[in-house]
Motif scaffolding. Structure first.
Motif, short mmCIF file in Angstrom:
data_model
loop_
_atom_site.label_atom_id
_atom_site.label_comp_id
_atom_site.label_asym_id
_atom_site.label_seq_id
_atom_site.Cartn_x
_atom_site.Cartn_y
_atom_site.Cartn_z
N TYR A 21 -3.39 -69.99 70.74
CA TYR A 21 -4.40 -70.10 69.69
C TYR A 21 -3.71 -69.92 68.34
O TYR A 21 -2.98 -68.96 68.14
CB TYR A 21 -5.46 -68.99 69.83
CG TYR A 21 -6.34 -69.09 71.05
CD1 TYR A 21 -6.72 -70.32 71.58
CD2 TYR A 21 -6.84 -67.94 71.67
CE1 TYR A 21 -7.54 -70.40 72.69
CE2 TYR A 21 -7.66 -68.00 72.77
CZ TYR A 21 -8.01 -69.24 73.29
OH TYR A 21 -8.81 -69.32 74.38
N TRP B 225 1.46 -69.65 59.95
CA TRP B 225 0.40 -69.34 60.90
C TRP B 225 0.74 -68.16 61.80
O TRP B 225 1.88 -67.96 62.19
CB TRP B 225 0.13 -70.57 61.79
CG TRP B 225 -0.68 -71.60 61.08
CD1 TRP B 225 -0.21 -72.58 60.26
CD2 TRP B 225 -2.10 -71.72 61.11
NE1 TRP B 225 -1.25 -73.32 59.77
CE2 TRP B 225 -2.43 -72.83 60.28
CE3 TRP B 225 -3.13 -71.04 61.76
CZ2 TRP B 225 -3.74 -73.23 60.08
CZ3 TRP B 225 -4.44 -71.46 61.56
CH2 TRP B 225 -4.73 -72.54 60.72
N PHE C 204 -11.07 -66.57 63.78
CA PHE C 204 -10.94 -67.41 64.97
C PHE C 204 -11.95 -66.93 66.00
O PHE C 204 -12.16 -65.73 66.17
CB PHE C 204 -9.53 -67.29 65.55
CG PHE C 204 -9.29 -68.18 66.75
CD1 PHE C 204 -8.79 -69.46 66.58
CD2 PHE C 204 -9.60 -67.74 68.02
CE1 PHE C 204 -8.60 -70.29 67.68
CE2 PHE C 204 -9.41 -68.56 69.12
CZ PHE C 204 -8.90 -69.84 68.95
N GLU C 205 -12.58 -67.89 66.70
CA GLU C 205 -13.55 -67.50 67.72
C GLU C 205 -13.56 -68.50 68.85
O GLU C 205 -13.50 -69.70 68.64
CB GLU C 205 -14.95 -67.41 67.08
CG GLU C 205 -15.97 -66.80 68.00
CD GLU C 205 -17.27 -66.45 67.25
OE1 GLU C 205 -17.99 -65.59 67.74
OE2 GLU C 205 -17.53 -67.04 66.18
N ASP C 206 -13.62 -68.00 70.09
CA ASP C 206 -13.77 -68.84 71.27
C ASP C 206 -14.76 -68.11 72.17
O ASP C 206 -14.56 -66.94 72.51
CB ASP C 206 -12.41 -69.00 71.97
CG ASP C 206 -12.48 -69.95 73.16
OD1 ASP C 206 -13.60 -70.14 73.70
OD2 ASP C 206 -11.44 -70.50 73.56
N LEU D 54 -4.32 -68.67 65.00
CA LEU D 54 -5.39 -67.78 64.56
C LEU D 54 -5.72 -67.91 63.08
O LEU D 54 -6.89 -68.06 62.73
CB LEU D 54 -5.00 -66.31 64.84
CG LEU D 54 -4.67 -65.98 66.30
CD1 LEU D 54 -4.22 -64.53 66.41
CD2 LEU D 54 -5.88 -66.21 67.20
N ALA D 55 -4.72 -67.82 62.25
CA ALA D 55 -5.00 -67.83 60.81
C ALA D 55 -3.70 -68.01 60.05
O ALA D 55 -2.62 -67.76 60.58
CB ALA D 55 -5.64 -66.51 60.39
N ARG E 281 -11.89 -63.31 69.87
CA ARG E 281 -12.01 -63.45 68.41
C ARG E 281 -10.80 -62.85 67.72
O ARG E 281 -10.11 -61.99 68.29
CB ARG E 281 -13.28 -62.75 67.91
CG ARG E 281 -14.55 -63.53 68.21
CD ARG E 281 -15.79 -62.73 67.92
NE ARG E 281 -15.84 -61.54 68.77
CZ ARG E 281 -16.63 -60.51 68.54
NH1 ARG E 281 -17.41 -60.50 67.49
NH2 ARG E 281 -16.64 -59.48 69.35
#
Lengths: 503, 176
Positions: free
Chosen positions: A412, A398, A444-446, A414-415, A435
């Motif tokens: 966060y 990650w 990813f988005e908040d 993310l990916a 993002r």
């Protein structure tokens, strides 16, 4: 007030702000009037003494020297340790070699005789060559550099006249070589450069790296740089060349260069701002002009040989700053930062970053990287003795973003990214939220923007491992850019398609 | 100061750093690059501490290395006007062979502190805006309802005045 007085005052105020023509005009005026030079020098001296006395960020110079000495010492120790490891490995391999592969006494005798004959022939050739005129001179050299002439190893002092057959070894230092026509060749690191037995300027870079600024050459007689795998024909340009047995890397800074493989007839033109990498059987081209859209760009690294770019808060223009490898980290020219446990430090950019971001309404970080393994800190913006303002960590599979926000620390995930694959990541925050885009895709988005009203403190920007971190990043950062604006999806997508431009 | 009398690298750095940084700035290197080049010079000193010839003073050796590194710096940086900047540095380097602040005996920093106190209120304000707050001339001009050019002229005069004042101060302190 005269035009020259105006130029002088502007030069003292902001030397980087003068155009090429203005600098030329100033240089000509000073050349004609030595009293002006002394006046300028006095002004620059007082200007600097005032900066030392009054500017807060110039006050810790002694601490910076101590840090540099400590980095230098650590680098030497690591080098010694690696040499010892390699020696041990070689000894073990010799001891483990099967009987048939061990050298027999008769073979050793013949080999010794052959070496002796070769040495005699080489000495005779060196004597012959020594009588010939110089082709270039050492303009400047670190004390470690030597010139190998025949069997002699001579100190490469300033003014040393180089002759055909000479080999210059930089041995960890820097060597500047000048030709009478103004052509300069600068060696760095552990580089070996031979002046070949041929008419015109013909050089063989068997290993290491050089940067050359080549004056216009006579028609039909290009300057030729050879490496173990390729040769570059140049009629007048600036270039950087790196060579090893396995790889040749040519970056053209200005003009164009014809690149030929030495094992074939094919040749290709490498143009300005292009990087050609020749490995066994493969020639790839990359653009060194990244990112293409530089709106809101605040920091870019790497952006040149050993350099990054940072926007000046005074002039708004992008200006170069130096990238400093620390520990097991190195700069691969303008192509990449290579990390093997250490970090590349951007002190000046770090100092300026906060003042550039604070008045902005957005923030974006764009990174192109390739990880060799599964863990490590890719990038940290960290004040001394305080938690990091932000860091990007490769944790397992990650990518993790951590930062200080007004509401406390945030983290966060993310990916997921794969090791040994080139990844392009954009982390962006603004009025429309936070993002992340990986290889151009939203991952990813908040909706909230945790980076509004940054509670950050000025510090150093580190590409790679922060001191004390026991999970170092190993791999390459091919490019990192920070913007003072939020990047929309289409910008992230377009930018992700820039590298490499041509397979 | 022959190297044989110097045993402590750090004390050399402490004693020479201000003059050395001024010398580098005097060759046309600007801003934080001055400190970067100066650090490179001290790393060279650290590496070659035992190899400096006894008949060369440390200050002279440091200046020689600094000069070479500055020329290298201009050669390496691909910024605009590289060749002109190199030419300016050459001229400024030759000017240093005449009497320069970086060669004067005495405490230049203390002299500067004394001279700053003698400045008028307006001049002191200008100096603080420029050097303490590091504002560009245009920003200072906006604050003071002036023009950037007028600010540059005023700062030029203040620096010339400080130079004269430092000279007088050091001359007074010099043994007869």
């Amino acid at each position: 007030m005269s035009q020259i007085e105006r130029l002088l005052e502007r030069f003292i105020d902001d030397a980087d702000g003068l155009s090429e023509a203005e600098l030329a005009e100033l240089a000509a005026a000073l050349k004609a009037n030595p009293a002006l030079v002394e006046g300028l020098r006095d002004q620059l001296l007082i200007d600097e003494l005032l900066r030392q006395k009054l500017s807060l960020d110039r006050a810790d110079f002694l601490a910076q020297v101590r840090q540099r000495v400590s980095d230098h010492e650590r680098g030497e120790c690591e080098l010694d340790a690696r040499t010892a490891e390699l020696s041990l490995l070689a000894m073990r391999e010799l001891e483990a070699a099967p009987e048939g592969r061990r050298r027999r006494p008769a073979l050793v005798l013949w080999a010794s005789l052959a070496s002796l004959l070769l040495a005699v022939a080489a000495a005779a050739l060196a004597g012959y060559l020594g009588s010939r005129g110089p082709v270039a001179r050492i303009a400047q050299a670190d004390s470690s550099a030597v010139v190998v002439r025949g069997e002699s190893r001579l100190p490469a002092g300033e003014g040393f006249e180089l002759k055909p057959g000479d080999v210059v070894e930089s041995q960890g230092g820097e060597v500047a070589i000048g030709y009478d026509d103004g052509t300069t060749v600068q060696l760095s690191g552990d580089s070996t450069l031979a002046f070949e037995e041929a008419a015109g300027k013909q050089l063989l870079l068997s290993s290491g790296e050089l940067v050359a600024d080549i004056a216009a050459q006579p028609a039909g007689r290009p300057m030729i740089f050879r490496t173990p795998a390729a040769e570059a024909l140049v009629v007048g340009t600036r270039l950087r060349l790196r060579a090893s047995l396995a790889e040749t890397e040519l970056e053209v800074l200005e003009g164009a260069v014809e690149l030929r493989r030495r094992d074939g007839d094919q040749s290709q033109m490498v143009n300005a701002r292009q990087l050609a990498v020749l490995t066994t059987g493969h020639l790839t081209f990359h653009s060194t002009e990244w990112p293409l859209d530089r709106r809101g760009l605040v920091i870019l690294a790497p952006a040149g040989v050993g350099e990054g770019l940072v926007r000046s808060s005074k002039t708004g223009r992008l200006a170069p700053f130096r990238l400093k490898p620390r520990g097991e980290a190195s700069l691969e020219g303008a192509r990449a930062m290579r990390l093997a446990g250490g970090a590349v430090v951007a002190e000046r950019a770090g100092r300026d970053l906060l003042s550039l971001l604070e008045p902005a309404n957005g923030f974006s970080l764009e990174v192109i990287f390739r990880a060799d393994g599964p863990a490590g800190t890719l990038l940290t913006y960290s004040p001394e003795a305080s938690p990091a303002n932000f860091e990007l960590v490769h944790d397992g599979d990650w990518l993790v973003w951590r930062s200080r926000a007004p509401t406390g620390a945030i983290e966060y995930r993310l990916a997921q990214v794969a090791a040994r694959e080139t990844s392009h990541l954009v982390v962006t925050a603004g009025s429309d939220g936070f993002r992340a885009f990986l290889n151009g895709r939203l991952v990813f988005e908040d909706g909230a923007n945790p980076l509004a009203d940054l509670p950050w403190a000025a510090g150093a920007l580190l590409f790679g491992n922060a001191p004390g971190n026991d999970r170092p990043f190993r791999g390459e950062i091919l490019g990192a850019a920070i913007y003072d604006r939020s990047l929309p999806h289409e910008d992230a997508l377009l930018s992700s398609r820039r590298l490499p431009v041509k397979p | 100061m022959p190297i044989s009398t110097q045993t402590d690298f750090e004390s050399i750095v402490r004693e020479t750093q201000s003059h050395l940084r001024a010398y580098i700035a005097g060759l046309g290197v600007t801003g934080h690059d001055v400190d970067d080049v100066a650090q490179d010079v001290y790393i060279e000193l650290y590496r070659n501490f035992e190899r400096i010839p006894a008949n060369i003073s440390v200050e002279r050796w440091l200046k020689g290395i600094a000069r070479n590194l500055c020329m290298n710096f201009f050669r390496r940086t691909s910024r605009r006007g590289r060749l002109h900047r190199q030419a300016l540095a050459e001229m400024l380097s030759r000017a240093d062979q005449a009497e320069s602040l970086t060669d004067l005996p005495g405490d230049v920093e203390a002299a500067l502190a004394g001279c700053l106190k003698k400045l008028g209120a307006e001049s002191r304000r200008l100096v603080l805006l420029r050097y303490e707050q590091e504002l560009p001339s245009a920003d200072i001009a906006a604050r003071l309802d002036s023009t950037a050019e007028a600010i540059r002229v005023a700062l030029h005069r203040i620096r010339a005045k400080l130079r004269q004042c430092i000279n007088s101060h050091l001359a007074e302190q010099a043994p007869a």
